[in-house]
Scaffold this active site. Structure first.
Site, PDB file in Angstrom:
ATOM      1  CG  ASN A 182      -2.108  -0.772   1.125  1.00  0.00           C
ATOM      2  OD1 ASN A 182      -2.864  -0.574   0.191  1.00  0.00           O
ATOM      3  ND2 ASN A 182      -2.319  -1.694   2.036  1.00  0.00           N
ATOM      4  CG  ASP A 251      -7.436  -5.267   2.497  1.00  0.00           C
ATOM      5  OD1 ASP A 251      -7.371  -5.435   3.725  1.00  0.00           O
ATOM      6  OD2 ASP A 251      -7.916  -4.241   1.965  1.00  0.00           O
ATOM      7  CE  LYS A 261      14.396  -9.184 -11.550  1.00  0.00           C
ATOM      8  NZ  LYS A 261      15.480  -8.420 -12.124  1.00  0.00           N
ATOM      9  CG  PHE A 295      -6.462   5.411  11.268  1.00  0.00           C
ATOM     10  CD1 PHE A 295      -6.449   6.761  10.999  1.00  0.00           C
ATOM     11  CD2 PHE A 295      -5.903   4.961  12.456  1.00  0.00           C
ATOM     12  CE1 PHE A 295      -5.885   7.658  11.886  1.00  0.00           C
ATOM     13  CE2 PHE A 295      -5.339   5.839  13.354  1.00  0.00           C
ATOM     14  CZ  PHE A 295      -5.325   7.206  13.072  1.00  0.00           C
ATOM     15  CE  LYS A 309     -13.348  -0.200   5.670  1.00  0.00           C
ATOM     16  NZ  LYS A 309     -12.452   0.654   4.886  1.00  0.00           N
ATOM     17  CE  LYS A 313     -11.846  -3.754   9.319  1.00  0.00           C
ATOM     18  NZ  LYS A 313     -10.471  -3.799   8.833  1.00  0.00           N
TER      19      LYS A 313
HETATM   20  N1  CTP Z   1      -6.698  -3.474   9.090  1.00  0.00           N
HETATM   21  C1  CTP Z   1      -6.071  -4.537   9.707  1.00  0.00           C
HETATM   22  N2  CTP Z   1      -5.798  -5.676   9.005  1.00  0.00           N
HETATM   23  C2  CTP Z   1      -6.135  -5.779   7.702  1.00  0.00           C
HETATM   24  C3  CTP Z   1      -6.771  -4.698   7.055  1.00  0.00           C
HETATM   25  C4  CTP Z   1      -7.023  -3.557   7.780  1.00  0.00           C
HETATM   26  O1  CTP Z   1      -5.760  -4.454  10.897  1.00  0.00           O
HETATM   27  N3  CTP Z   1      -5.854  -6.893   7.053  1.00  0.00           N
HETATM   28  C5  CTP Z   1      -7.036  -2.266   9.848  1.00  0.00           C
HETATM   29  C6  CTP Z   1      -6.334  -1.022   9.411  1.00  0.00           C
HETATM   30  O2  CTP Z   1      -5.137  -0.815  10.145  1.00  0.00           O
HETATM   31  C7  CTP Z   1      -7.357   0.048   9.701  1.00  0.00           C
HETATM   32  C8  CTP Z   1      -8.682  -0.637   9.525  1.00  0.00           C
HETATM   33  O3  CTP Z   1      -8.391  -2.023   9.654  1.00  0.00           O
HETATM   34  O4  CTP Z   1      -7.299   0.489  11.035  1.00  0.00           O
HETATM   35  C9  CTP Z   1      -9.387  -0.379   8.255  1.00  0.00           C
HETATM   36  O5  CTP Z   1      -8.637  -0.761   7.165  1.00  0.00           O
HETATM   37  P1  CTP Z   1      -9.244  -0.881   5.716  1.00  0.00           P
HETATM   38  O6  CTP Z   1      -8.218  -1.450   4.823  1.00  0.00           O
HETATM   39  O7  CTP Z   1      -9.874   0.401   5.331  1.00  0.00           O
HETATM   40  O8  CTP Z   1     -10.398  -1.941   6.013  1.00  0.00           O
HETATM   41  P2  CTP Z   1     -10.815  -3.221   5.253  1.00  0.00           P
HETATM   42  O9  CTP Z   1     -11.446  -4.111   6.242  1.00  0.00           O
HETATM   43  O10 CTP Z   1      -9.667  -3.779   4.518  1.00  0.00           O
HETATM   44  O11 CTP Z   1     -11.911  -2.665   4.265  1.00  0.00           O
HETATM   45  P3  CTP Z   1     -11.818  -2.315   2.703  1.00  0.00           P
HETATM   46  O12 CTP Z   1     -12.729  -3.306   2.106  1.00  0.00           O
HETATM   47  O13 CTP Z   1     -12.338  -0.913   2.590  1.00  0.00           O
HETATM   48  O14 CTP Z   1     -10.392  -2.457   2.276  1.00  0.00           O
END
Ligand code: CTP
Length: 377
Positions: A182, A251, A261, A295, A309, A313
């Protein structure tokens, strides 16, 4: 002095060539010391007195030479002797020729001092006394005064609270040289860690790869992948009071990272990705009376996605920003957050530095800790 502080002036010998000690003694109503053996109060060792009695030491203006001496721990005059003998916070407002300020030697010394907890009130851009133009002009007086006030106002209102923070991106290997990741600088998470330390918290910072220097005092765990971050968080979650997930976790990860490689061999390359664990979503299911903050970086339908979210969560608070806004992106120093609480409150914050965002967030965290009985006022 106008803000009610007692000011004691220590000068270097060079400083006395520009302004007389008598002038500063008259202005502050206190004797000015220059030599290590100056003893304005008989029977008291001045450098130890000043080092121990001061709440803060401001070095303004600080020359390249003095910065170098501080970095090396030299104690060859009254000022540097006090700086070495004190436990008080040190603020440095550099002023020098731009070539000297940007010189790798000076910058290396600044890094060394920062890593040791010395804070810099960075010089500004302008025309120097010598006629050169660039970075090196001492910060404006109100900026310096404000920095001093803020440093002195540091509190202990999160004393002993154990704060777990994730920060930065995660890198998911494709092969030994490529990764899926990311766009995250880690600045927001590092700011949260720094602010929590400033309130007396015990901070563990679990960080993906970033170019940042972790704040002094944090226990730092460095990880690369989401899986590693997950394991580090699981190991630490039980013992924390607060978990703030500021990491931009990837994700998905490549299902089978290649051992060597991959060569350029065809017009197309299809990568198969598998989902990473949701770190925050998993640990927050068993949060007990811990305070858990997430966040959300969104691009559309911002409040709706963030609220969803927060519920999914099991969070107490989610800080959401629109990453398409120019000032709230991943790499900048500013952010415009909206805080959404589990009780339905929605608090939009103005555009501010990530450090100030972190302060606001911790304020909210503190209130929730008090409400949950995990902290006593
Ligand atoms: N987060 C986490 N572990 C993951 C993805 C996200 O701990 N695998 C946490 C991030 O640190 C953040 C929050 O979850 O605090 C939201 O992350 P985000 O990527 O926006 O949430 P997602 O559940 O991945 O939703 P989206 O479908 O929008 O990607």
């Amino acid at each position: 002095m106008r803000a009610g502080h007692t000011v004691r002036v220590v000068m270097t010998h060079s400083a006395t060539r520009l302004i007389s000690p008598a002038t500063l003694a008259a202005l502050t109503g206190n004797p000015v010391v220059v030599d290590v053996f100056d003893e304005p109060e008989p029977g008291q060792i001045a450098h130890i007195r000043l080092a121990q009695d001061s709440d803060l030491i401001l070095i303004a203006p600080a020359t390249a030479h003095t910065i170098a001496r501080l970095a090396l721990g030299l104690a060859d005059d009254m000022l540097t002797t006090i700086a070495l003998a004190t436990r008080a916070p040190i603020l440095v407002a550099p002023a020098m020729n731009p070539a000297m300020w940007t010189h790798p030697a000076t910058q290396a010394h600044v890094q060394t001092l920062r890593a040791r907890g010395v804070e810099f009130i960075d010089p500004t851009y302008g025309v120097m006394a010598c006629g050169d133009e660039g970075w090196g002009k001492i910060a404006d007086t109100p900026v310096i005064v404000q920095a001093v006030q803020q440093r002195l106002q540091r509190t202990h209102d999160l004393q002993g609270v154990r704060v777990l923070v994730t920060a930065g991106p995660t890198y998911e290997p494709i092969d030994p040289v490529r990764f899926v990741g990311n766009r995250s600088s880690g600045k927001m998470g590092y700011a949260v860690a720094e602010a929590a330390l400033a309130h007396g918290a015990v901070v563990r910072l679990i960080t993906g790869p970033t170019a940042l220097t972790p704040p002094v005092g944090a226990e730092v765990v460095r990880v690369q992948t989401a899986q590693q971050m997950f394991e580090a968080v699981q190991a630490a979650f039980e013992a924390c009071d607060v978990f703030i997930a500021a990491a931009a976790v990837a994700d998905y990860r490549p299902e089978r990272p290649l051992p060597t490689k991959r060569k350029r061999q065809s017009q197309h390359w299809t990568l198969r990705l598998v989902a990473n664990p949701d770190i925050l979503g998993t640990v927050a299911q068993h949060k007990g009376n811990r305070v858990v903050v997430g966040f959300a970086a969104e691009t559309d339908n911002i409040l709706h996605h963030a609220q969803e979210k927060l519920m999914r969560k099991n969070l107490d608070l989610i800080a959401v920003n629109n990453v398409l806004e120019p000032e709230s992106g991943f790499e900048g120093d500013t952010n415009r957050l909206t805080l959404i609480y589990a009780d339905g409150r929605v608090v939009p914050l103005p555009l501010m530095s990530k450090r100030d965002c972190a302060e606001q967030l911790l304020q909210a965290v503190r209130e929730m800790l008090l409400r949950k009985g995990r902290l006593t006022a």
